[in-house]
Design a protein around this motif. Sequence first.
Motif, PDB file in Angstrom:
ATOM      1  N   TYR A 210       0.877  -1.320  -0.064  1.00 23.83           N
ATOM      2  CA  TYR A 210       0.130  -0.051  -0.041  1.00 23.83           C
ATOM      3  C   TYR A 210       0.821   1.094  -0.147  1.00 23.83           C
ATOM      4  O   TYR A 210       0.351   2.529  -0.201  1.00 23.83           O
ATOM      5  CB  TYR A 210      -0.807   0.261   1.183  1.00 23.83           C
ATOM      6  N   TYR A 211       2.099   1.228   0.317  1.00 24.26           N
ATOM      7  CA  TYR A 211       3.060   2.399   0.276  1.00 24.26           C
ATOM      8  C   TYR A 211       4.200   2.275  -0.891  1.00 24.26           C
ATOM      9  O   TYR A 211       4.312   0.935  -1.416  1.00 24.26           O
ATOM     10  CB  TYR A 211       3.926   2.242   1.611  1.00 24.26           C
ATOM     11  N   ALA A 212       4.577   3.279  -1.228  1.00 23.55           N
ATOM     12  CA  ALA A 212       5.378   3.440  -2.522  1.00 23.55           C
ATOM     13  C   ALA A 212       6.738   2.472  -2.210  1.00 23.55           C
ATOM     14  O   ALA A 212       7.403   2.426  -1.117  1.00 23.55           O
ATOM     15  CB  ALA A 212       5.851   4.740  -2.787  1.00 23.55           C
ATOM     16  N   HIS A 213       6.906   1.775  -3.258  1.00 26.85           N
ATOM     17  CA  HIS A 213       8.149   0.872  -3.359  1.00 26.85           C
ATOM     18  C   HIS A 213       8.657   0.447  -4.813  1.00 26.85           C
ATOM     19  O   HIS A 213       7.835   0.659  -5.739  1.00 26.85           O
ATOM     20  CB  HIS A 213       7.811  -0.374  -2.623  1.00 26.85           C
ATOM     21  N   ARG A 214       9.730   0.193  -4.804  1.00 25.72           N
ATOM     22  CA  ARG A 214      10.166  -0.313  -6.247  1.00 25.72           C
ATOM     23  C   ARG A 214       9.498  -1.526  -6.636  1.00 25.72           C
ATOM     24  O   ARG A 214      10.039  -2.760  -5.850  1.00 25.72           O
ATOM     25  CB  ARG A 214      11.850  -0.244  -6.429  1.00 25.72           C
ATOM     26  N   THR A 243       8.802   3.042  -9.311  1.00 27.63           N
ATOM     27  CA  THR A 243       8.143   3.292  -7.671  1.00 27.63           C
ATOM     28  C   THR A 243       6.730   3.367  -7.921  1.00 27.63           C
ATOM     29  O   THR A 243       6.303   4.498  -8.652  1.00 27.63           O
ATOM     30  CB  THR A 243       8.927   4.585  -7.435  1.00 27.63           C
ATOM     31  N   VAL A 244       5.981   2.398  -7.368  1.00 25.99           N
ATOM     32  CA  VAL A 244       4.483   2.447  -7.279  1.00 25.99           C
ATOM     33  C   VAL A 244       3.946   2.015  -6.040  1.00 25.99           C
ATOM     34  O   VAL A 244       4.729   1.776  -5.080  1.00 25.99           O
ATOM     35  CB  VAL A 244       3.983   1.152  -8.303  1.00 25.99           C
ATOM     36  N   ARG A 245       2.624   2.086  -5.769  1.00 27.48           N
ATOM     37  CA  ARG A 245       2.146   1.727  -4.573  1.00 27.48           C
ATOM     38  C   ARG A 245       0.503   0.915  -5.154  1.00 27.48           C
ATOM     39  O   ARG A 245       0.227   1.290  -6.276  1.00 27.48           O
ATOM     40  CB  ARG A 245       1.781   2.471  -3.612  1.00 27.48           C
ATOM     41  N   TYR A 246      -0.127   0.453  -4.333  1.00 31.74           N
ATOM     42  CA  TYR A 246      -1.470  -0.120  -4.767  1.00 31.74           C
ATOM     43  C   TYR A 246      -2.595   0.511  -3.995  1.00 31.74           C
ATOM     44  O   TYR A 246      -2.512   0.574  -2.592  1.00 31.74           O
ATOM     45  CB  TYR A 246      -1.468  -1.682  -4.439  1.00 31.74           C
ATOM     46  N   ARG A 247      -3.446   1.049  -4.496  1.00 30.21           N
ATOM     47  CA  ARG A 247      -4.715   1.770  -3.739  1.00 30.21           C
ATOM     48  C   ARG A 247      -5.605   0.676  -3.205  1.00 30.21           C
ATOM     49  O   ARG A 247      -6.410   0.801  -2.351  1.00 30.21           O
ATOM     50  CB  ARG A 247      -5.419   2.587  -4.756  1.00 30.21           C
ATOM     51  N   THR A 248      -5.827  -0.402  -4.189  1.00 23.10           N
ATOM     52  CA  THR A 248      -6.466  -1.757  -3.517  1.00 23.10           C
ATOM     53  C   THR A 248      -6.073  -2.871  -3.869  1.00 23.10           C
ATOM     54  O   THR A 248      -4.860  -2.921  -4.507  1.00 23.10           O
ATOM     55  CB  THR A 248      -7.959  -1.757  -4.392  1.00 23.10           C
ATOM     56  N   VAL A 249      -6.244  -4.114  -3.213  1.00 21.66           N
ATOM     57  CA  VAL A 249      -5.748  -5.324  -3.436  1.00 21.66           C
ATOM     58  C   VAL A 249      -6.658  -6.155  -3.690  1.00 21.66           C
ATOM     59  O   VAL A 249      -7.931  -6.581  -3.262  1.00 21.66           O
ATOM     60  CB  VAL A 249      -5.036  -5.894  -1.888  1.00 21.66           C
ATOM     61  N   GLY A 250      -6.299  -7.114  -5.008  1.00 26.45           N
ATOM     62  CA  GLY A 250      -7.283  -8.237  -5.456  1.00 26.45           C
ATOM     63  C   GLY A 250      -6.338  -9.196  -6.102  1.00 26.45           C
ATOM     64  O   GLY A 250      -5.120  -9.111  -5.703  1.00 26.45           O
ATOM     65  N   ASP A 251      -6.857  -9.947  -7.120  1.00 19.76           N
ATOM     66  CA  ASP A 251      -6.091 -10.856  -7.949  1.00 19.76           C
ATOM     67  C   ASP A 251      -4.845 -10.028  -8.562  1.00 19.76           C
ATOM     68  O   ASP A 251      -5.097  -8.887  -9.114  1.00 19.76           O
ATOM     69  CB  ASP A 251      -7.060 -11.559  -8.854  1.00 19.76           C
ATOM     70  N   ALA A 257      -1.108  -1.102 -10.204  1.00 13.60           N
ATOM     71  CA  ALA A 257      -0.365  -0.148  -9.426  1.00 13.60           C
ATOM     72  C   ALA A 257      -0.554   1.280  -9.812  1.00 13.60           C
ATOM     73  O   ALA A 257      -0.772   1.305 -11.191  1.00 13.60           O
ATOM     74  CB  ALA A 257       1.139  -0.677  -9.067  1.00 13.60           C
ATOM     75  N   VAL A 258      -0.326   2.111  -9.091  1.00 16.78           N
ATOM     76  CA  VAL A 258      -0.181   3.598  -9.489  1.00 16.78           C
ATOM     77  C   VAL A 258       1.289   4.112  -9.233  1.00 16.78           C
ATOM     78  O   VAL A 258       1.724   3.744  -8.259  1.00 16.78           O
ATOM     79  CB  VAL A 258      -1.151   4.380  -9.044  1.00 16.78           C
ATOM     80  N   ASP A 259       1.802   4.799 -10.146  1.00 16.47           N
ATOM     81  CA  ASP A 259       2.900   5.817  -9.715  1.00 16.47           C
ATOM     82  C   ASP A 259       2.597   6.539  -8.648  1.00 16.47           C
ATOM     83  O   ASP A 259       1.870   7.227  -8.604  1.00 16.47           O
ATOM     84  CB  ASP A 259       3.328   6.575 -10.953  1.00 16.47           C
ATOM     85  N   SER A 260       3.721   6.250  -7.538  1.00 17.17           N
ATOM     86  CA  SER A 260       3.449   7.071  -6.268  1.00 17.17           C
ATOM     87  C   SER A 260       4.688   7.342  -5.764  1.00 17.17           C
ATOM     88  O   SER A 260       5.614   6.276  -5.458  1.00 17.17           O
ATOM     89  CB  SER A 260       2.409   6.371  -5.629  1.00 17.17           C
ATOM     90  N   SER A 261       4.956   8.173  -4.741  1.00 17.19           N
ATOM     91  CA  SER A 261       5.925   8.308  -3.869  1.00 17.19           C
ATOM     92  C   SER A 261       5.552   8.409  -2.408  1.00 17.19           C
ATOM     93  O   SER A 261       6.244   8.753  -1.553  1.00 17.19           O
ATOM     94  CB  SER A 261       6.662   9.728  -4.167  1.00 17.19           C
ATOM     95  N   ALA A 262       4.169   7.912  -2.258  1.00 20.23           N
ATOM     96  CA  ALA A 262       3.557   8.200  -1.282  1.00 20.23           C
ATOM     97  C   ALA A 262       3.976   6.836  -0.129  1.00 20.23           C
ATOM     98  O   ALA A 262       3.419   5.873  -0.490  1.00 20.23           O
ATOM     99  CB  ALA A 262       1.987   8.080  -1.080  1.00 20.23           C
ATOM    100  N   ASP A 263       4.766   7.248   0.842  1.00 20.26           N
ATOM    101  CA  ASP A 263       5.408   5.952   1.696  1.00 20.26           C
ATOM    102  C   ASP A 263       4.877   5.949   3.131  1.00 20.26           C
ATOM    103  O   ASP A 263       5.603   5.245   3.828  1.00 20.26           O
ATOM    104  CB  ASP A 263       6.809   6.139   1.365  1.00 20.26           C
ATOM    105  N   ASP A 264       3.906   6.485   3.497  1.00 17.00           N
ATOM    106  CA  ASP A 264       3.438   6.605   4.749  1.00 17.00           C
ATOM    107  C   ASP A 264       1.924   7.134   4.641  1.00 17.00           C
ATOM    108  O   ASP A 264       1.414   7.722   3.764  1.00 17.00           O
ATOM    109  CB  ASP A 264       4.259   7.369   5.873  1.00 17.00           C
ATOM    110  N   PRO A 265       1.300   6.919   5.887  1.00 16.47           N
ATOM    111  CA  PRO A 265      -0.103   7.194   5.712  1.00 16.47           C
ATOM    112  C   PRO A 265      -0.393   8.894   5.303  1.00 16.47           C
ATOM    113  O   PRO A 265      -1.634   9.198   4.666  1.00 16.47           O
ATOM    114  CB  PRO A 265      -0.898   6.891   7.070  1.00 16.47           C
TER     115      PRO A 265
END
Length: 303
Positions: A210-214, A243-251, A257-265
């Motif tokens: 859910y947080y930004a990662h490579r 560098t991406v994160r997920y906004r929702t989790v499924g299969d 994933a979305v491009d993102s630098s958001a690494d904390d709440p």
Amino acid sequence: MTTEIDLPLRHLEALESEAVHIFREVAGEFERPVILFSGGKDSIVMLHLALKAFAPAPVPFALLHVDTGHNFPEVLAYRDRTVAAHGLRLHVASVQELIDSGELRERPDGTRNPLQTVPLVEAIRGHRFDAVFGGGRRDEEKARAKERVFSVRDEFGGWDPRRQRPELWQLYNGRHAVGEHVRVFPLSNWTELDVWQYIARQDIEVPSIYYAHRREVFLRDGMWLTPGAWGGPKDGEPLETRTVRYRTVGDMSCTGAVDSSADDPASVIAEISASRLTERGATRADDRMSEAAMEDRKREGYF
């Protein structure tokens, strides 16, 4: 005097109070409830609320996870840590087992999210669950916006919009015939922003994706997908490390994933506050099959 700083807190307190009330209503009205737990942020918040609702006693419900066989490893690891940490009972309904037995057939596109309905309904029927908590929210998708907090499902798990019941003054009608069950949505009135503000305020752990990662990803139909045994990437779909994160989790086959630098709440909250797309609209390929894709699946017994 109420300040602007007080308003989000009071809003979250009201949502929390409503959800706790719903959990306690179900505990008093039904014999065999179960909580659907995917390891995604909504089911995590739902479990946190259930723990609050019955503390210091243990949660009186088991968890049910529908495992597609293509889940993110980080999410499965989180699920198992959570079950162990709280001493919970976990039932797993496996899509892969039904494919191996011939009861289900693999889809040509490799996605298994639509295949979850059969193992879900079979698990509900086999364990005789009469109330099934889900983490669906009305802001996610048009079909979910139609559904009540207490949603009666027929003996096949199917949803009929014409059977919706009024829910005035937080009065919920769980009456159902033999063989039917009720899906219960304690987060119906929450938004994605509410969920993340609650995660931040309660300091709730969520899976690292859910947080930004490579991560290695490839582009398909405008979404960054994770490679895997489910069938991606194909020829002409080169892998990139982004560098991406997920906004929702499924299969994995249908969750982008979305491009993102958001690494904390806090940075996630800032990011989604500026977004004009819901998390499902932005990152779930299974909801793009048709305008009524979610409603069609709910009529067949889906979440």
